[in-house]
Design a protein around this motif. Sequence first.
Motif, PDB file in Angstrom:
ATOM      1  N   HIS A 143      31.151  25.387   5.021  1.00  0.00           N
ATOM      2  CA  HIS A 143      30.320  26.257   5.861  1.00  0.00           C
ATOM      3  C   HIS A 143      30.872  26.246   7.288  1.00  0.00           C
ATOM      4  O   HIS A 143      31.282  25.190   7.789  1.00  0.00           O
ATOM      5  CB  HIS A 143      28.867  25.775   5.877  1.00  0.00           C
ATOM      6  CG  HIS A 143      28.180  25.938   4.563  1.00  0.00           C
ATOM      7  ND1 HIS A 143      27.220  26.898   4.336  1.00  0.00           N
ATOM      8  CD2 HIS A 143      28.324  25.269   3.383  1.00  0.00           C
ATOM      9  CE1 HIS A 143      26.796  26.809   3.088  1.00  0.00           C
ATOM     10  NE2 HIS A 143      27.442  25.822   2.487  1.00  0.00           N
ATOM     11  N   LEU A 144      30.847  27.407   7.929  1.00  0.00           N
ATOM     12  CA  LEU A 144      31.289  27.544   9.313  1.00  0.00           C
ATOM     13  C   LEU A 144      30.076  27.787  10.198  1.00  0.00           C
ATOM     14  O   LEU A 144      29.254  28.661   9.909  1.00  0.00           O
ATOM     15  CB  LEU A 144      32.263  28.713   9.457  1.00  0.00           C
ATOM     16  CG  LEU A 144      32.820  28.921  10.872  1.00  0.00           C
ATOM     17  CD1 LEU A 144      33.914  27.902  11.168  1.00  0.00           C
ATOM     18  CD2 LEU A 144      33.363  30.338  11.046  1.00  0.00           C
ATOM     19  N   VAL A 145      29.974  27.026  11.303  1.00  0.00           N
ATOM     20  CA  VAL A 145      28.873  27.181  12.250  1.00  0.00           C
ATOM     21  C   VAL A 145      29.456  27.453  13.625  1.00  0.00           C
ATOM     22  O   VAL A 145      30.348  26.728  14.081  1.00  0.00           O
ATOM     23  CB  VAL A 145      27.993  25.911  12.278  1.00  0.00           C
ATOM     24  CG1 VAL A 145      27.022  25.939  13.459  1.00  0.00           C
ATOM     25  CG2 VAL A 145      27.228  25.771  10.965  1.00  0.00           C
ATOM     26  N   ASN A 146      28.959  28.498  14.293  1.00  0.00           N
ATOM     27  CA  ASN A 146      29.438  28.824  15.642  1.00  0.00           C
ATOM     28  C   ASN A 146      28.280  28.882  16.621  1.00  0.00           C
ATOM     29  O   ASN A 146      27.409  29.741  16.523  1.00  0.00           O
ATOM     30  CB  ASN A 146      30.189  30.156  15.649  1.00  0.00           C
ATOM     31  CG  ASN A 146      30.856  30.430  16.989  1.00  0.00           C
ATOM     32  OD1 ASN A 146      30.948  29.540  17.840  1.00  0.00           O
ATOM     33  ND2 ASN A 146      31.323  31.644  17.193  1.00  0.00           N
ATOM     34  N   ILE A 147      28.308  27.957  17.604  1.00  0.00           N
ATOM     35  CA  ILE A 147      27.323  27.959  18.690  1.00  0.00           C
ATOM     36  C   ILE A 147      28.047  28.059  20.038  1.00  0.00           C
ATOM     37  O   ILE A 147      27.454  27.795  21.076  1.00  0.00           O
ATOM     38  CB  ILE A 147      26.430  26.695  18.650  1.00  0.00           C
ATOM     39  CG1 ILE A 147      27.251  25.409  18.471  1.00  0.00           C
ATOM     40  CG2 ILE A 147      25.431  26.815  17.521  1.00  0.00           C
ATOM     41  CD1 ILE A 147      27.890  24.879  19.688  1.00  0.00           C
ATOM     42  N   ALA A 148      29.316  28.475  20.004  1.00  0.00           N
ATOM     43  CA  ALA A 148      30.151  28.511  21.209  1.00  0.00           C
ATOM     44  C   ALA A 148      30.092  29.894  21.855  1.00  0.00           C
ATOM     45  O   ALA A 148      29.119  30.237  22.521  1.00  0.00           O
ATOM     46  CB  ALA A 148      31.579  28.111  20.846  1.00  0.00           C
ATOM     47  N   ARG A 149      31.123  30.685  21.667  1.00  0.00           N
ATOM     48  CA  ARG A 149      31.162  32.079  22.083  1.00  0.00           C
ATOM     49  C   ARG A 149      31.630  32.903  20.893  1.00  0.00           C
ATOM     50  O   ARG A 149      32.458  32.457  20.093  1.00  0.00           O
ATOM     51  CB  ARG A 149      32.114  32.274  23.278  1.00  0.00           C
ATOM     52  CG  ARG A 149      31.525  31.841  24.608  1.00  0.00           C
ATOM     53  CD  ARG A 149      30.412  32.771  25.062  1.00  0.00           C
ATOM     54  NE  ARG A 149      29.859  32.433  26.353  1.00  0.00           N
ATOM     55  CZ  ARG A 149      28.730  31.743  26.551  1.00  0.00           C
ATOM     56  NH1 ARG A 149      28.054  31.298  25.493  1.00  0.00           N
ATOM     57  NH2 ARG A 149      28.282  31.507  27.756  1.00  0.00           N
ATOM     58  N   GLY A 150      31.118  34.117  20.788  1.00  0.00           N
ATOM     59  CA  GLY A 150      31.377  34.926  19.614  1.00  0.00           C
ATOM     60  C   GLY A 150      32.836  35.220  19.377  1.00  0.00           C
ATOM     61  O   GLY A 150      33.309  35.217  18.235  1.00  0.00           O
ATOM     62  N   TYR A 191      37.595  15.675  14.088  1.00  0.00           N
ATOM     63  CA  TYR A 191      37.516  16.672  15.156  1.00  0.00           C
ATOM     64  C   TYR A 191      38.893  17.060  15.674  1.00  0.00           C
ATOM     65  O   TYR A 191      39.881  16.328  15.516  1.00  0.00           O
ATOM     66  CB  TYR A 191      36.655  16.172  16.310  1.00  0.00           C
ATOM     67  CG  TYR A 191      37.220  15.024  17.126  1.00  0.00           C
ATOM     68  CD1 TYR A 191      37.923  15.248  18.314  1.00  0.00           C
ATOM     69  CD2 TYR A 191      37.027  13.706  16.723  1.00  0.00           C
ATOM     70  CE1 TYR A 191      38.426  14.204  19.063  1.00  0.00           C
ATOM     71  CE2 TYR A 191      37.522  12.649  17.472  1.00  0.00           C
ATOM     72  CZ  TYR A 191      38.220  12.900  18.638  1.00  0.00           C
ATOM     73  OH  TYR A 191      38.724  11.851  19.380  1.00  0.00           O
ATOM     74  N   TYR A 192      38.915  18.234  16.295  1.00  0.00           N
ATOM     75  CA  TYR A 192      40.092  18.702  17.031  1.00  0.00           C
ATOM     76  C   TYR A 192      39.706  18.843  18.492  1.00  0.00           C
ATOM     77  O   TYR A 192      38.674  19.425  18.833  1.00  0.00           O
ATOM     78  CB  TYR A 192      40.576  20.061  16.510  1.00  0.00           C
ATOM     79  CG  TYR A 192      41.634  20.670  17.397  1.00  0.00           C
ATOM     80  CD1 TYR A 192      42.969  20.293  17.278  1.00  0.00           C
ATOM     81  CD2 TYR A 192      41.290  21.587  18.386  1.00  0.00           C
ATOM     82  CE1 TYR A 192      43.928  20.824  18.129  1.00  0.00           C
ATOM     83  CE2 TYR A 192      42.246  22.117  19.232  1.00  0.00           C
ATOM     84  CZ  TYR A 192      43.566  21.731  19.098  1.00  0.00           C
ATOM     85  OH  TYR A 192      44.512  22.241  19.948  1.00  0.00           O
ATOM     86  N   ASN A 193      40.550  18.293  19.356  1.00  0.00           N
ATOM     87  CA  ASN A 193      40.358  18.433  20.799  1.00  0.00           C
ATOM     88  C   ASN A 193      41.723  18.282  21.459  1.00  0.00           C
ATOM     89  O   ASN A 193      42.570  17.514  20.983  1.00  0.00           O
ATOM     90  CB  ASN A 193      39.395  17.358  21.315  1.00  0.00           C
ATOM     91  CG  ASN A 193      38.814  17.723  22.671  1.00  0.00           C
ATOM     92  OD1 ASN A 193      38.022  18.655  22.779  1.00  0.00           O
ATOM     93  ND2 ASN A 193      39.212  17.016  23.708  1.00  0.00           N
ATOM     94  N   ILE A 211      28.947  19.161  24.435  1.00  0.00           N
ATOM     95  CA  ILE A 211      28.165  19.686  23.315  1.00  0.00           C
ATOM     96  C   ILE A 211      28.729  19.207  21.984  1.00  0.00           C
ATOM     97  O   ILE A 211      27.979  18.808  21.089  1.00  0.00           O
ATOM     98  CB  ILE A 211      28.096  21.223  23.388  1.00  0.00           C
ATOM     99  CG1 ILE A 211      27.306  21.651  24.628  1.00  0.00           C
ATOM    100  CG2 ILE A 211      27.464  21.803  22.128  1.00  0.00           C
ATOM    101  CD1 ILE A 211      27.364  23.145  24.924  1.00  0.00           C
ATOM    102  N   GLY A 212      30.046  19.232  21.836  1.00  0.00           N
ATOM    103  CA  GLY A 212      30.670  18.752  20.607  1.00  0.00           C
ATOM    104  C   GLY A 212      30.299  17.302  20.313  1.00  0.00           C
ATOM    105  O   GLY A 212      29.985  16.942  19.175  1.00  0.00           O
ATOM    106  N   ALA A 219      32.618  24.309  18.934  1.00  0.00           N
ATOM    107  CA  ALA A 219      31.970  23.979  20.204  1.00  0.00           C
ATOM    108  C   ALA A 219      32.971  24.109  21.356  1.00  0.00           C
ATOM    109  O   ALA A 219      33.000  23.300  22.272  1.00  0.00           O
ATOM    110  CB  ALA A 219      31.389  22.566  20.155  1.00  0.00           C
ATOM    111  N   LEU A 220      33.782  25.150  21.276  1.00  0.00           N
ATOM    112  CA  LEU A 220      34.812  25.403  22.286  1.00  0.00           C
ATOM    113  C   LEU A 220      34.286  26.311  23.392  1.00  0.00           C
ATOM    114  O   LEU A 220      33.396  27.127  23.152  1.00  0.00           O
ATOM    115  CB  LEU A 220      36.014  26.096  21.645  1.00  0.00           C
ATOM    116  CG  LEU A 220      36.870  25.295  20.677  1.00  0.00           C
ATOM    117  CD1 LEU A 220      37.774  26.230  19.887  1.00  0.00           C
ATOM    118  CD2 LEU A 220      37.711  24.263  21.437  1.00  0.00           C
TER     119      LEU A 220
END
Length: 318
Positions: free
Chosen positions: A231-238, A176-178, A158-159, A207-208
Amino acid sequence: MKRILITRPMPARVAEAARAHFDVEMRDDNTPLKPGQMRGALALYDGILPTLGDMFSADVFTEAEGSRCRILANFGVGYNHIDADAARSVGIAVTNTPGAVTDATADIAMTLILMSARRAGEGERLVRAGKWPGWNPTQMLGLHVTGKTVGIIGMGRIGQAIARRCHFGFGMEVVYYNRSDKQMEFEARQLPRIEDVAAEADIVVIALPGGAETKHIINAEVLAAMKPTGHLVNIARGDVVDEAALIAALKDGRIAGAGLDVYEREPEVPDALKAMENVTLLPHLGTAALDVREAMGLMAVDNLRAFFDGETPPNQVN
């Protein structure tokens, strides 16, 4: 014929495919299973098709040794609501549905990037409330996304799909960080710490995977490293984000905005977030398209079919 429990109503195509192979009971209730229901299901069914919210914690498996259920075929790529190690300890396989969700989730990330940066939610509310006075040169000035820097936290499927859209669609620089190195077909710089990504990016996208290892990994220190225009965007887990720290950063103006599709205690959304005009809130729409949900369900059914045919399920995680 093996007996299967599907814990939520599914698209008709998925239900039809499941019933072609199994004796299926499908709940007509969209609420998560309670612990007693989960323990009962382990005893009554050969397999279970659970999903987000069905909290199969270690406690649920404490007396499941030798239970009838042999597989949990999760509907969704994230399975942090299932203790996969505890399931394995009592001989229960766990599978998920990767791949099917990648593009749809990346699309929602782009939706949130644009909505947060361009103040779309705030603008829509203004129009609906009948308070829009008309266009003017300084009206609702937001962040121009094209050519900016996006920071991706977690460069899995996804990332990478998000990074690809940002780079090729909007000419954005990607950092990015991975935990491991990734080979990309375009220029993207891997940075050693999450804080380094937060400091350099105009938009930080999470996207973790969820789980104990990533809980609150986006904390006050990471938020403090972000630009005040970020801006912070979260589509991973809350629970990847420390929600209290995010609220504090937004209230204090230490970051410009946030776009959220997931929440720490979902479906509960803090009133503080709902009250902020610079926060875009979506109801976990990441995979909410019929063909995507069908693909997820069919993949889960295929995992069940393979398992009971004596094969290794294609998406086993434990």
